[in-house]
Scaffold this motif. Structure first.
Motif, PDB file in Angstrom:
ATOM      1  N   LEU A 217      -4.711   1.272 -11.260  1.00 52.54           N
ATOM      2  CA  LEU A 217      -3.539   1.272 -12.146  1.00 52.54           C
ATOM      3  C   LEU A 217      -2.251   1.169 -11.330  1.00 52.54           C
ATOM      4  N   ALA A 218      -2.166   1.933 -10.251  1.00 58.44           N
ATOM      5  CA  ALA A 218      -0.959   1.910  -9.410  1.00 58.44           C
ATOM      6  C   ALA A 218      -0.832   0.566  -8.695  1.00 58.44           C
ATOM      7  N   ASP A 219      -1.962  -0.011  -8.303  1.00 58.86           N
ATOM      8  CA  ASP A 219      -1.982  -1.337  -7.665  1.00 58.86           C
ATOM      9  C   ASP A 219      -1.402  -2.373  -8.629  1.00 58.86           C
TER      10      ASP A 219
ATOM     11  N   GLY B  64       2.034  11.892 -10.321  1.00 57.09           N
ATOM     12  CA  GLY B  64       1.805  13.320 -10.100  1.00 57.09           C
ATOM     13  C   GLY B  64       0.482  13.643  -9.417  1.00 57.09           C
ATOM     14  N   ILE B  65      -0.068  12.667  -8.707  1.00 54.60           N
ATOM     15  CA  ILE B  65      -1.370  12.862  -8.045  1.00 54.60           C
ATOM     16  C   ILE B  65      -1.162  13.538  -6.685  1.00 54.60           C
ATOM     17  N   SER B  66      -1.891  14.640  -6.473  1.00 59.08           N
ATOM     18  CA  SER B  66      -1.766  15.351  -5.191  1.00 59.08           C
ATOM     19  C   SER B  66      -3.069  15.319  -4.383  1.00 59.08           C
ATOM     20  N   ASP B  67      -4.109  14.723  -4.933  1.00 61.93           N
ATOM     21  CA  ASP B  67      -5.397  14.617  -4.230  1.00 61.93           C
ATOM     22  C   ASP B  67      -5.242  13.643  -3.057  1.00 61.93           C
ATOM     23  N   GLU B  68      -5.304  14.190  -1.829  1.00 57.74           N
ATOM     24  CA  GLU B  68      -5.079  13.344  -0.643  1.00 57.74           C
ATOM     25  C   GLU B  68      -6.085  12.217  -0.535  1.00 57.74           C
ATOM     26  N   ASN B  69      -7.315  12.451  -0.991  1.00 55.37           N
ATOM     27  CA  ASN B  69      -8.305  11.373  -0.907  1.00 55.37           C
ATOM     28  C   ASN B  69      -7.860  10.152  -1.700  1.00 55.37           C
ATOM     29  N   VAL B  70      -7.249  10.389  -2.857  1.00 59.78           N
ATOM     30  CA  VAL B  70      -6.769   9.282  -3.693  1.00 59.78           C
ATOM     31  C   VAL B  70      -5.573   8.602  -3.019  1.00 59.78           C
ATOM     32  N   LEU B  71      -4.655   9.410  -2.482  1.00 59.49           N
ATOM     33  CA  LEU B  71      -3.465   8.843  -1.837  1.00 59.49           C
ATOM     34  C   LEU B  71      -3.839   8.049  -0.584  1.00 59.49           C
ATOM     35  N   ILE B  72      -4.790   8.547   0.184  1.00 63.36           N
ATOM     36  CA  ILE B  72      -5.233   7.830   1.393  1.00 63.36           C
ATOM     37  C   ILE B  72      -5.984   6.555   1.002  1.00 63.36           C
ATOM     38  N   ALA B  73      -6.828   6.645  -0.022  1.00 61.30           N
ATOM     39  CA  ALA B  73      -7.534   5.446  -0.504  1.00 61.30           C
ATOM     40  C   ALA B  73      -6.513   4.396  -0.957  1.00 61.30           C
ATOM     41  N   ALA B  74      -5.418   4.847  -1.561  1.00 62.82           N
ATOM     42  CA  ALA B  74      -4.366   3.918  -1.987  1.00 62.82           C
ATOM     43  C   ALA B  74      -3.757   3.217  -0.766  1.00 62.82           C
ATOM     44  N   LEU B  75      -3.512   3.963   0.286  1.00 64.61           N
ATOM     45  CA  LEU B  75      -2.949   3.358   1.512  1.00 64.61           C
ATOM     46  C   LEU B  75      -3.898   2.326   2.105  1.00 64.61           C
ATOM     47  N   LEU B  76      -5.199   2.601   1.977  1.00 66.85           N
ATOM     48  CA  LEU B  76      -6.215   1.735   2.604  1.00 66.85           C
ATOM     49  C   LEU B  76      -6.741   0.662   1.667  1.00 66.85           C
ATOM     50  N   HIS B  77      -6.267   0.616   0.407  1.00 70.31           N
ATOM     51  CA  HIS B  77      -7.000  -0.122  -0.634  1.00 70.31           C
ATOM     52  C   HIS B  77      -7.152  -1.624  -0.391  1.00 70.31           C
TER      53      HIS B  77
ATOM     54  N   PRO C  38       0.817  -1.229   0.000  1.00 76.79           N
ATOM     55  CA  PRO C  38       0.000   0.000   0.000  1.00 76.79           C
ATOM     56  C   PRO C  38       0.850   1.279   0.000  1.00 76.79           C
ATOM     57  N   ILE C  39       1.980   1.246   0.690  1.00 77.47           N
ATOM     58  CA  ILE C  39       2.865   2.429   0.664  1.00 77.47           C
ATOM     59  C   ILE C  39       3.389   2.635  -0.753  1.00 77.47           C
ATOM     60  N   ASN C  40       3.791   1.555  -1.415  1.00 78.25           N
ATOM     61  CA  ASN C  40       4.260   1.668  -2.803  1.00 78.25           C
ATOM     62  C   ASN C  40       3.172   2.238  -3.710  1.00 78.25           C
ATOM     63  N   VAL C  41       1.937   1.758  -3.544  1.00 77.59           N
ATOM     64  CA  VAL C  41       0.843   2.200  -4.427  1.00 77.59           C
ATOM     65  C   VAL C  41       0.601   3.704  -4.261  1.00 77.59           C
ATOM     66  N   ALA C  42       0.563   4.172  -3.016  1.00 74.77           N
ATOM     67  CA  ALA C  42       0.370   5.612  -2.771  1.00 74.77           C
ATOM     68  C   ALA C  42       1.559   6.416  -3.305  1.00 74.77           C
ATOM     69  N   THR C  43       2.763   5.879  -3.140  1.00 74.32           N
ATOM     70  CA  THR C  43       3.971   6.577  -3.596  1.00 74.32           C
ATOM     71  C   THR C  43       4.035   6.629  -5.123  1.00 74.32           C
ATOM     72  N   ILE C  44       3.651   5.543  -5.777  1.00 73.48           N
ATOM     73  CA  ILE C  44       3.594   5.526  -7.246  1.00 73.48           C
ATOM     74  C   ILE C  44       2.661   6.637  -7.730  1.00 73.48           C
ATOM     75  N   LEU C  45       1.501   6.756  -7.087  1.00 75.25           N
ATOM     76  CA  LEU C  45       0.533   7.787  -7.489  1.00 75.25           C
ATOM     77  C   LEU C  45       1.092   9.189  -7.304  1.00 75.25           C
ATOM     78  N   ALA C  46       1.724   9.426  -6.154  1.00 71.77           N
ATOM     79  CA  ALA C  46       2.230  10.771  -5.845  1.00 71.77           C
ATOM     80  C   ALA C  46       3.454  11.119  -6.677  1.00 71.77           C
ATOM     81  N   VAL C  47       4.434  10.217  -6.689  1.00 69.29           N
ATOM     82  CA  VAL C  47       5.738  10.516  -7.300  1.00 69.29           C
ATOM     83  C   VAL C  47       5.732  10.308  -8.812  1.00 69.29           C
ATOM     84  N   GLU C  48       5.199   9.187  -9.256  1.00 68.30           N
ATOM     85  CA  GLU C  48       5.223   8.876 -10.692  1.00 68.30           C
ATOM     86  C   GLU C  48       3.976   9.409 -11.403  1.00 68.30           C
TER      87      GLU C  48
END
Ligand SMILES: Nc1nc2c(ncn2[C@@H]2O[C@H](COP(=O)(O)OP(=O)(O)O)[C@@H](OP(=O)(O)OP(=O)(O)O)[C@H]2O)c(=O)[nH]1
Ligand SMILES: [Mn+2]
Length: 179
Positions: free
Chosen positions: A121-123, A49-62, A37-47
């Motif tokens: 996609l990040a998953d 370019g996603i800055s929407d926290e709801n998406v990043l948090i959903a990635a952590l919880l997915h 889950p950390i990788n999935v959120a990091t892929i979204l943010a770093v690769e």
């Protein structure tokens, strides 16, 4: 929860997921599950370019509802209905047969919300990268090949969502001669 600032909410997501997955390992039997889950959120943010926290948090919880005792009610209580809705969209119904679950992922990918597609996609990208590094214990080469073929079908139904993530996925599919 609503009063927390975005970074605090993100940290809470990280802590909640870490606590829920605390006893689990990835199928390589050595990597702590939370790395995924950390990788999935990091892929979204770093690769991605996603800055929407709801998406990043959903990635952590997915994977918390799918793979731990976590309920959607708990997610909604702690993180609100928007994040809960994304997690709901990316959660497989584990009461279904595996074949049916896999078929439904391909089908549901196409009609998912943009936010759910991003997490999915990040998953897939992280799971395919893991597979390329070290296959899960017991997976034959045929099973690995099947995962690539199936993952591509899911990804094909989410095209036009994020250029960077799709480019990374396509590099993997090209290397496997699937594209
Ligand atoms: N490549 C890889 N995958 C691992 C590993 N450990 C756990 N997994 C998880 O295994 C799932 C894929 O295995 P399958 O046998 O196809 O599916 P299943 O667990 O749902 O039955 C993925 O679940 P998922 O996150 O729900 O994703 P997905 O099934 O939607 O792709 C992935 O996260 C590992 O070491 N390497
Ligand atoms: Mn996952």
């Amino acid at each position: 929860m609503e009063t927390l600032h975005p970074t605090a909410k993100l940290m809470h997501g990280l802590q909640f997921a870490a606590s829920k997955h605390r006893t689990q390992l990835r199928k390589d039997n050595e990597t702590p599950y939370i790395n995924h889950p950390i990788n999935v959120a990091t892929i979204l943010a770093v690769e991605g370019g996603i800055s929407d926290e709801n998406v990043l948090i959903a990635a952590l919880l997915h994977d918390t509802v799918e793979d731990t005792d976590t309920t959607f009610e708990e997610i909604e209580q702690h993180f609100g209905e928007d994040i809960c809705a994304i997690v709901r969209e990316v959660t497989d119904d584990k009461t279904l047969e595996k074949q049916e679950r896999k078929r439904l992922q391909i089908e549901h990918a196409a009609s998912s919300s943009e936010n759910a597609k991003l997490v999915k996609l990040a998953d897939k990208l992280d799971n395919l990268r893991d597979l390329g590094r070290k296959a899960p214990i017991g997976w034959t080469p045929e099973r690995q090949e099947q995962y690539y073929v199936w993952a591509k079908k899911v990804v094909d139904n989410m095209r036009g969502t994020n250029v960077e993530l799709e480019r990374e996925l396509d590099e993997i599919f090209k290397a496997k001669k699937l594209l």
